[in-house]
Each structure stands twice: as structure tokens, then as C-alpha cells.
Design a protein around this motif. Structure first.
Motif, PDB file in Angstrom:
ATOM      1  N   VAL A 242      69.998 -95.408  -1.465  1.00 50.69           N
ATOM      2  CA  VAL A 242      68.823 -95.765  -2.388  1.00 50.69           C
ATOM      3  C   VAL A 242      68.263 -94.343  -2.816  1.00 50.69           C
ATOM      4  O   VAL A 242      68.240 -93.420  -2.044  1.00 50.69           O
ATOM      5  N   PRO A 243      67.970 -94.220  -4.060  1.00 51.37           N
ATOM      6  CA  PRO A 243      67.363 -93.110  -4.594  1.00 51.37           C
ATOM      7  C   PRO A 243      66.019 -92.577  -3.958  1.00 51.37           C
ATOM      8  O   PRO A 243      65.295 -93.259  -3.698  1.00 51.37           O
ATOM      9  N   VAL A 244      65.916 -91.047  -3.834  1.00 46.45           N
ATOM     10  CA  VAL A 244      64.532 -90.752  -3.683  1.00 46.45           C
ATOM     11  C   VAL A 244      63.613 -90.665  -4.981  1.00 46.45           C
ATOM     12  O   VAL A 244      64.167 -90.774  -5.916  1.00 46.45           O
TER      13      VAL A 244
ATOM     14  N   GLN B 135      65.779 -82.243   3.167  1.00 45.89           N
ATOM     15  CA  GLN B 135      64.508 -82.249   2.640  1.00 45.89           C
ATOM     16  C   GLN B 135      64.504 -80.841   1.956  1.00 45.89           C
ATOM     17  O   GLN B 135      64.057 -80.496   0.985  1.00 45.89           O
ATOM     18  N   MET B 136      64.650 -79.810   3.144  1.00 46.29           N
ATOM     19  CA  MET B 136      64.681 -78.334   2.738  1.00 46.29           C
ATOM     20  C   MET B 136      65.566 -77.912   1.379  1.00 46.29           C
ATOM     21  O   MET B 136      65.030 -77.222   0.648  1.00 46.29           O
ATOM     22  N   LEU B 137      66.785 -78.349   1.393  1.00 46.03           N
ATOM     23  CA  LEU B 137      67.709 -77.960   0.625  1.00 46.03           C
ATOM     24  C   LEU B 137      67.341 -78.688  -0.903  1.00 46.03           C
ATOM     25  O   LEU B 137      67.509 -78.073  -1.782  1.00 46.03           O
ATOM     26  N   PHE B 138      66.742 -80.041  -0.757  1.00 51.73           N
ATOM     27  CA  PHE B 138      66.373 -80.453  -1.984  1.00 51.73           C
ATOM     28  C   PHE B 138      65.194 -79.815  -2.576  1.00 51.73           C
ATOM     29  O   PHE B 138      65.109 -79.464  -3.835  1.00 51.73           O
TER      30      PHE B 138
ATOM     31  N   GLN C 259      52.871 -99.006  -4.722  1.00 48.77           N
ATOM     32  CA  GLN C 259      53.863 -97.997  -4.831  1.00 48.77           C
ATOM     33  C   GLN C 259      54.410 -97.599  -3.566  1.00 48.77           C
ATOM     34  O   GLN C 259      53.967 -97.755  -2.458  1.00 48.77           O
ATOM     35  N   LEU C 260      55.609 -97.211  -3.501  1.00 53.02           N
ATOM     36  CA  LEU C 260      56.552 -96.684  -2.393  1.00 53.02           C
ATOM     37  C   LEU C 260      57.108 -95.343  -2.510  1.00 53.02           C
ATOM     38  O   LEU C 260      57.776 -95.364  -3.477  1.00 53.02           O
ATOM     39  N   ALA C 261      56.847 -94.232  -1.693  1.00 55.34           N
ATOM     40  CA  ALA C 261      57.541 -93.106  -1.787  1.00 55.34           C
ATOM     41  C   ALA C 261      58.525 -93.001  -0.834  1.00 55.34           C
ATOM     42  O   ALA C 261      58.731 -93.209   0.301  1.00 55.34           O
ATOM     43  N   ILE C 262      59.988 -92.795  -1.468  1.00 57.50           N
ATOM     44  CA  ILE C 262      61.246 -92.391  -0.651  1.00 57.50           C
ATOM     45  C   ILE C 262      61.564 -91.112  -0.540  1.00 57.50           C
ATOM     46  O   ILE C 262      61.865 -90.601  -1.877  1.00 57.50           O
ATOM     47  N   VAL C 263      61.531 -90.390   0.509  1.00 61.82           N
ATOM     48  CA  VAL C 263      61.721 -88.702   0.271  1.00 61.82           C
ATOM     49  C   VAL C 263      62.787 -88.556   1.351  1.00 61.82           C
ATOM     50  O   VAL C 263      63.297 -89.186   2.371  1.00 61.82           O
ATOM     51  N   LYS C 264      63.508 -87.246   1.187  1.00 62.96           N
ATOM     52  CA  LYS C 264      64.392 -86.930   2.181  1.00 62.96           C
ATOM     53  C   LYS C 264      63.697 -86.206   3.197  1.00 62.96           C
ATOM     54  O   LYS C 264      62.705 -85.606   2.914  1.00 62.96           O
ATOM     55  N   SER C 265      64.231 -86.113   4.391  1.00 62.42           N
ATOM     56  CA  SER C 265      63.632 -85.624   5.556  1.00 62.42           C
ATOM     57  C   SER C 265      64.609 -84.520   6.254  1.00 62.42           C
ATOM     58  O   SER C 265      65.841 -84.729   6.108  1.00 62.42           O
ATOM     59  N   GLY C 266      64.121 -83.575   6.932  1.00 63.23           N
ATOM     60  CA  GLY C 266      64.877 -82.505   7.643  1.00 63.23           C
ATOM     61  C   GLY C 266      65.279 -81.532   6.948  1.00 63.23           C
ATOM     62  O   GLY C 266      64.940 -80.924   5.992  1.00 63.23           O
ATOM     63  N   PHE C 267      66.735 -81.188   7.280  1.00 61.74           N
ATOM     64  CA  PHE C 267      67.348 -79.993   6.501  1.00 61.74           C
ATOM     65  C   PHE C 267      67.535 -80.460   5.208  1.00 61.74           C
ATOM     66  O   PHE C 267      67.606 -79.671   4.243  1.00 61.74           O
TER      67      PHE C 267
ATOM     68  N   ILE D  16      58.799 -93.807   3.062  1.00 58.15           N
ATOM     69  CA  ILE D  16      60.076 -93.843   3.785  1.00 58.15           C
ATOM     70  C   ILE D  16      60.831 -92.754   3.819  1.00 58.15           C
ATOM     71  O   ILE D  16      61.081 -92.075   2.741  1.00 58.15           O
ATOM     72  N   ARG D  17      61.119 -91.878   4.861  1.00 55.79           N
ATOM     73  CA  ARG D  17      61.985 -90.544   5.022  1.00 55.79           C
ATOM     74  C   ARG D  17      63.208 -90.895   5.478  1.00 55.79           C
ATOM     75  O   ARG D  17      63.556 -91.538   6.418  1.00 55.79           O
TER      76      ARG D  17
END
Length: 264
Positions: A195-197, A229-232, A219-227, A42-43
Motif C-alpha cells: 500500500v502506498p504512503v 521513515q528517516m530514510l524517506f 481522510q487516512l494518512a499512511i506513513v512509514k515508521s522507524g528507520f 497507519i504507520r
């Protein structure tokens, strides 16, 4: 003589059939449970406001009699990554609210969403939930330092759960698991806006007549997306460069603000 012999053969046949019928339940394969997620990743972006995650599952080798009676229950949990959390207690001292006590727990799930077929108290007893560490009230949350009175630890654990529930990170959906057929079910769990990444674990528990039978997980991966995610990634992989850029941006922003709002 032929008639008694025929009677003996019939009796032997009935005994063999009875023996086979008695052994049939023992030879039946044990029940099991399997689950699959609607998505593995999930992004989320800056405007993420929460979502529902659908989890599909099936029962393996269900007993037709138990199925007809509706005595199979399923509890599905989506548990976020565990991290240390410090809980502080505030008291009013001389008219000012100050932190007077604190307790740090080392293995607190950042989020915990649970869905059930029925109210939890109708599925199993608290002893079973405690043994399985199932449910917000029965999580094995360990303190960082031993020695605190159990009553004090219970108060801090309760405060931690209340805080998580208030922001939606701990939530429960009774009836969130629905059987689509005799062995297929669908569960819906809620993802909070905050919800935490990280890697989340989906777990499904099968109960029969209030007795725990089997557990499975995915298992499920939750990640940030777009700008975001780049900063993260930049802050984690190149922390020094990220810090220099952050300080430089703050200096430039302050200088521009001084030019725009200065009074001559």
C-alpha cells in the motif's frame, strides 16, 4: 340542524388529519450517511504484510419501512493517492519479448479497496456506477495524450486494472459492509502489503432501492515508521546529502567486498 353541523366538523377534522398525514413524508428529513475511521494514521514498517482497516458509520434519518425491508445498501471505498502510470504492451519479436506500445494515464489511484453490503450488480446498475466513478471498472482514468482510439485505451485500462488486482492494490470484498443495527454499520477494507504512503480517502455511498442517495468521506494518512521513515524524509528533504551518502556507502561496500573476497 346540530346533527349536520357535527357532521361537517367531523368531516373537516378528517380532512385536516388526512392532509397532515399526506404532508408527513414530505416533511421528513432526507437520509444521510456519516463515517468514522478506527484510526487516522497507519504507520508501516519494513515487515508490514498488509492489514484490515475498520470503518464505522451510521445512517441519518433512515426510513423505518425501507430499513425493515433491508433495501438500504452501503458501498465503502478506500482510495489511494493518484499518480501518473505508464502501461506498456509487450510482443514477441524474433523470439524476444520487447515493448511495442505504451500508454500513460495521469490520474490513477495507486490503491483502491472496496467493500459492499451485497454484490455490486445487486445494488445498482452500471449507469449509476459510471456516473459516480465508483468501482475499478468505472474509474475516470484519463490518458496523458488524446487521440488514441477508444478501443485501444480500453485495452490499456483493462491491463492496468488486471495488474493492480494481481498485486492486491485493487481489491473488492463483497459483504465487507455489515449493518450492526437499523442505522449503524461496519465496513472492513483490505490494505495490501505494498500500500502506498500518502493521504488516502475513505468514501461511503448510500443507496436506497438501487438509487444513489448520499456520499460522505474521511481522510487516512499512511506513513512509514522507524528507520524507513528517516530514510524517506532524508531523501525528500535533503536529496543532495542523501545522494552523496548513497554513493559513499556504495563505494565503501564495494571496497570492503574486494578486501573480503580477493584472492591472493
Amino acid at each position: 340542524m346540530p346533527r349536520p353541523r357535527a357532521s361537517l366538523l367531523a368531516l373537516a377534522f378528517l380532512c385536516a388529519v388526512g392532509s397532515a398525514s399526506a404532508q408527513e413524508p414530505a416533511d421528513r428529513l432526507p437520509e444521510g450517511i456519516q463515517i468514522g475511521l478506527s484510526t487516522d494514521v497507519i504507520r508501516i514498517t519494513a515487515d508490514f504484510s498488509g492489514a484490515d482497516l475498520t470503518i464505522f458509520g451510521s445512517l441519518e434519518n433512515p426510513d423505518p419501512t425501507i430499513t425493515r425491508q433491508g433495501r438500504y445498501d452501503v458501498i465503502v471505498v478506500l482510495e489511494g493517492p493518484a499518480r501518473p502510470v505508464t502501461v506498456r504492451r509487450k510482443e514477441r519479436v524474433l523470439g524476444i519479448w520487447v515493448n511495442t506500445q505504451s500508454e500513460t494515464f495521469v490520474n490513477v489511484p495507486e490503491s483502491y479497496s472496496i467493500a459492499t453490503t451485497r454484490p455490486p450488480q445487486d445494488i445498482a446498475d452500471p449507469i449509476a456506477y459510471k456516473r459516480l466513478a465508483l468501482g475499478p471498472d468505472f474509474l475516470h482514468i484519463q490518458p496523458a495524450e488524446e487521440g488514441q482510439p477508444p478501443a485501444t485505451l480500453d485495452r490499456f485500462r483493462a491491463a492496468l486494472r488486471d495488474r493492480k488486482e494481481a498485486v492486491g492494490l485493487f481489491n473488492e470484498r463483497v459483504g465487507g459492509v455489515q449493518f450492526l443495527s437499523s442505522n449503524l454499520f461496519r465496513a472492513t477494507v483490505r490494505l495490501a502489503p505494498d500500500v502506498p504512503v500518502g493521504t488516502h480517502k475513505a468514501r461511503a455511498f448510500l443507496f436506497r432501492n438501487g438509487v444513489f442517495i448520499k456520499e460522505t468521506s474521511a481522510q487516512l494518512a499512511i506513513v512509514k515508521s522507524g528507520f524507513e521513515q528517516m530514510l524517506f524524509r532524508l531523501s525528500n528533504n535533503h536529496s543532495l546529502f542523501y545522494g552523496i551518502c548513497a554513493v559513499g556507502l556504495a563505494i565503501v561496500t564495494g571496497w570492503l567486498g574486494r578486501l573480503v573476497f580477493r584472492r591472493d
